[in-house]
Design a protein around this motif. Sequence first.
Motif, PDB file in Angstrom:
ATOM      1  N   CYS A 279       0.842  -1.190   0.000  1.00 47.99           N
ATOM      2  CA  CYS A 279       0.000   0.000   0.000  1.00 47.99           C
ATOM      3  C   CYS A 279       0.886   1.251   0.000  1.00 47.99           C
ATOM      4  CB  CYS A 279      -0.882  -0.010   1.246  1.00 47.99           C
ATOM      5  SG  CYS A 279      -1.855   1.473   1.439  1.00 47.99           S
ATOM      6  N   GLN A 281       0.007   4.118   0.829  1.00 45.98           N
ATOM      7  CA  GLN A 281      -0.391   5.050   1.883  1.00 45.98           C
ATOM      8  C   GLN A 281       0.141   4.637   3.252  1.00 45.98           C
ATOM      9  OE1 GLN A 281      -3.704   7.179   1.387  1.00 45.98           O
ATOM     10  NE2 GLN A 281      -4.571   6.092  -0.364  1.00 45.98           N
ATOM     11  N   CYS A 282       0.133   3.311   3.530  1.00 44.88           N
ATOM     12  CA  CYS A 282       0.553   2.896   4.863  1.00 44.88           C
ATOM     13  C   CYS A 282       1.684   1.873   4.828  1.00 44.88           C
ATOM     14  CB  CYS A 282      -0.627   2.323   5.654  1.00 44.88           C
ATOM     15  SG  CYS A 282      -1.186   0.737   5.021  1.00 44.88           S
ATOM     16  N   CYS A 300      -5.826  -3.143   0.746  1.00 46.59           N
ATOM     17  CA  CYS A 300      -5.134  -2.900   2.000  1.00 46.59           C
ATOM     18  C   CYS A 300      -6.221  -3.068   3.073  1.00 46.59           C
ATOM     19  CB  CYS A 300      -4.567  -1.483   2.011  1.00 46.59           C
ATOM     20  SG  CYS A 300      -3.652  -1.119   3.495  1.00 46.59           S
ATOM     21  N   CYS A 309      -4.573   0.178   6.211  1.00 46.50           N
ATOM     22  CA  CYS A 309      -5.300   1.427   6.393  1.00 46.50           C
ATOM     23  C   CYS A 309      -6.699   1.362   5.775  1.00 46.50           C
ATOM     24  CB  CYS A 309      -4.524   2.596   5.782  1.00 46.50           C
ATOM     25  SG  CYS A 309      -4.383   2.510   3.979  1.00 46.50           S
ATOM     26  N   GLY A 310      -6.933   0.329   4.935  1.00 47.59           N
ATOM     27  CA  GLY A 310      -8.264   0.177   4.363  1.00 47.59           C
ATOM     28  C   GLY A 310      -8.587   1.178   3.279  1.00 47.59           C
ATOM     29  N   THR A 312      -6.654   1.449   0.181  1.00 46.43           N
ATOM     30  CA  THR A 312      -6.178   1.132  -1.162  1.00 46.43           C
ATOM     31  C   THR A 312      -6.823  -0.147  -1.695  1.00 46.43           C
ATOM     32  OG1 THR A 312      -4.081   2.198  -0.710  1.00 46.43           O
ATOM     33  CG2 THR A 312      -4.102   0.639  -2.529  1.00 46.43           C
TER      34      THR A 312
HETATM   35 ZN   LIG Z   1      -2.848   0.986   3.411  1.00 51.22          ZN
END
Ligand SMILES: [Zn+2]
Length: 463
Positions: A279, A281-282, A300, A309-310, A312
């Motif tokens: 991911c 983002q995280c 994700c 993080c939920g 992507t």
């Molecule tokens: Zn993520």
Amino acid sequence: MVRAAIYARISSDREGDQLGVRRQIEDCERLAEQKGWQVTERYVDDDVSAYSGRVRPAYRQMLADLRDGHLDAVTVWHVDRLHRQPKELEEFMELCDSVAVSRLASVSGVIDLSTHDGRFTARIPGAVSKKESDDKSRRATRKHQELAEAGKIAGGGTRPYGYESDKRTVRETEAAVIRECARQLLAGESLRSLCSDLEERGIPTVTGAAWKTQTLRRLLMSGRISGQREHHGELVAASEWPGIITPTETTRIRALLSDPSRRTNRSVRRYLLVRLLRCGQCGELLVSRPKEGGARRYACASGPGLSGCGRTFVMAETLEEFVVEAVLHRLDSPELATTLSGAPIGEDGDAWQGEIESSQTQLDELAAMYGRREIGLTEWRAARAPIEQRVTDARKRLSRLTRTSVLDGHVGNAADLRARWATLPLSRQHAIVAAVLDHVVVGPGRRGLNRFDPSRFQPVWRL
Ligand SMILES: [Zn+2]
């Protein structure tokens, strides 16, 4: 008059005829004519892989003729026919320099060796341009199609079940198994029960492994067993080898097994890029999370026990195609060849295994000494650190060795791999991808954009 040489080479002429070379020469002759060059010599190396660095007699002869001033230009189907190793190309360019030959034409574009740009172009066939990978697949496609339409045996691969390794002589014991399975399948038996039946009776596959439903399914759906040549899954011609079941039976089996209502285990569709997507983002690894309705998707994942993080999500199908294409392209890149030529690819893993074992013994001895109070805790720790480091290093080398050996025969030869890709088991596909690719960073999707957006994906190469 410009005196031009044609140089043609086919890396492997397994089919036993010269389709490939003949085609290269025809295309080159057309090219020379367009340029107003007079073809004075044709040099053909057959059945030799330039990549392996073995001697190519015709190539050597051409260099000699260039050196002696008999030639003004060289025509090749593609620069990769001429050289696969950067070192060879440099030699070639030096020679051309010394005799003032600057005309090098390939069917995919003319290269003027007297200019800086031209040399650059010659050095990077396909390193960055997508063109070469297009050419390769076009070349492979054209060749495969010709062979298929002629009903010829496809090169490479293991012995097909039901046939001897010449791929045309029927192996009667296995043919009987095929006929029986086909009959039972058409009579309503499931693939799964056929497999367990074969296993109970101790009947192995070609590799000696147990039958999986996928293996049996592929076998029974293949045109080969009814004497038909396939191309991209289509039956295109009667083959040069005999069938074991009838073409009508194959048609019925195909209809039966492609019926979607038959598929009961829809949920177990597999994911090629598991553990290879991160991911953006995280930083967590993406996991498989099919959409409602079953469309395959990576996500994700957040929630209880999950650390993502939920945010992507990415649909699996197109991304997998994209990544596989990038990997195949990478396999043909000079960088990869260079990396591997420095890596201990052919080296025996025994040395590293030995290093690990002897270090383990030393660690045991140290622990025993500490146990007997012959050394103190500080000394024990100090002595342990460098040995543990050696173990870690040796483990890394060993795993790298195993990983790169997955690529044996594929580096610089992606066209063949591409042609066979769909037939490889997922585990093998995954191993090849994971040998080259460390991971792909998946950036955020753009809201409202439904089509595939390659800019979201950042591959991090291992090799
Ligand atoms: Zn993520």
